[in-house]
Design a protein around this motif. Sequence first.
Motif, short mmCIF file in Angstrom:
data_model
loop_
_atom_site.label_atom_id
_atom_site.label_comp_id
_atom_site.label_asym_id
_atom_site.label_seq_id
_atom_site.Cartn_x
_atom_site.Cartn_y
_atom_site.Cartn_z
N GLU A 1 0.81 -1.19 0.00
CA GLU A 1 0.00 0.00 0.00
C GLU A 1 0.86 1.26 0.00
OE1 GLU A 1 -3.21 1.00 2.89
OE2 GLU A 1 -3.93 -0.98 2.25
N ALA A 4 2.36 1.88 -3.46
CA ALA A 4 1.34 2.37 -4.39
C ALA A 4 1.02 3.84 -4.11
CB ALA A 4 0.09 1.51 -4.30
N ASP A 5 0.91 4.20 -2.85
CA ASP A 5 0.64 5.60 -2.49
C ASP A 5 1.79 6.51 -2.93
OD1 ASP A 5 -1.75 4.83 -1.36
OD2 ASP A 5 -1.00 4.88 0.71
N TRP A 6 3.03 6.06 -2.71
CA TRP A 6 4.21 6.83 -3.10
C TRP A 6 4.25 7.03 -4.61
CZ3 TRP A 6 8.82 4.81 -5.53
CH2 TRP A 6 9.87 5.74 -5.61
N SER A 8 1.68 6.89 -6.71
CA SER A 8 0.57 7.77 -7.09
C SER A 8 0.89 9.22 -6.81
CB SER A 8 -0.71 7.36 -6.35
OG SER A 8 -1.15 6.10 -6.80
N LEU A 9 1.53 9.48 -5.69
CA LEU A 9 1.93 10.84 -5.34
C LEU A 9 2.98 11.35 -6.32
CD1 LEU A 9 1.73 13.20 -3.30
CD2 LEU A 9 3.54 12.08 -2.01
N THR A 12 1.39 11.89 -10.02
CA THR A 12 0.11 12.59 -10.06
C THR A 12 -0.07 13.24 -11.43
OG1 THR A 12 0.17 12.99 -7.71
CG2 THR A 12 -1.24 14.44 -8.97
N PRO A 13 -1.19 13.11 -12.08
CA PRO A 13 -2.49 12.62 -11.63
C PRO A 13 -2.70 11.12 -11.83
CG PRO A 13 -2.76 13.55 -13.79
CD PRO A 13 -1.30 13.71 -13.41
N GLN A 14 -1.71 10.42 -12.36
CA GLN A 14 -1.82 8.97 -12.55
C GLN A 14 -1.93 8.30 -11.19
OE1 GLN A 14 1.23 7.43 -15.13
NE2 GLN A 14 1.06 5.38 -14.30
N LYS A 15 -2.92 7.43 -11.03
CA LYS A 15 -3.14 6.73 -9.76
C LYS A 15 -2.83 5.25 -9.92
CE LYS A 15 -4.77 10.15 -7.33
NZ LYS A 15 -3.96 10.74 -6.31
N THR A 16 -2.25 4.67 -8.89
CA THR A 16 -1.97 3.24 -8.84
C THR A 16 -2.44 2.72 -7.50
OG1 THR A 16 -0.01 3.57 -10.22
CG2 THR A 16 -0.17 1.50 -9.05
N SER A 17 -3.35 1.77 -7.53
CA SER A 17 -3.85 1.19 -6.28
C SER A 17 -2.95 0.02 -5.87
CB SER A 17 -5.29 0.70 -6.44
OG SER A 17 -5.34 -0.42 -7.28
#
Length: 122
Positions: A1, A4-6, A8-9, A12-17
């Motif tokens: 997690e 994935a958060d790192w 996504s940050l 940005t704006p690309q998101k990865t869960s």
Amino acid sequence: EDIADWISLLLTPQKTSAEDLLSALCSGVLACQIAQKLTAQVTLEFAAPKVNEKAKVGTFFARDNAANFLAWCRKLGVSESLLFESDGMCSNEVAQQTPRQVLLCFLDVARIFGRREDLWER
């Protein structure tokens, strides 16, 4: 997690869960994009890895992207014990994938950049 958060940050704006992270990495494109973004943020004595944006999972091009990312990691100073084989990230066969090793490598990249003072001076 956390990885994935790192990511996504960072992208940005690309998101990865967290659930989709490993499958998102399978073509090697995301790994190279991360390296390119990090290289652009700081002054490194070496270039960001080249990426084939059209690479598909399990192909030579995906493995080439992974190899380019791994070469960048070596120059960055990621420990050899934390690197993975390109098939560990890009193989179609689950038995050949090494998700733990892939994630440990990304954790070390994040750690290395987390310690860079030039990232926090901006």
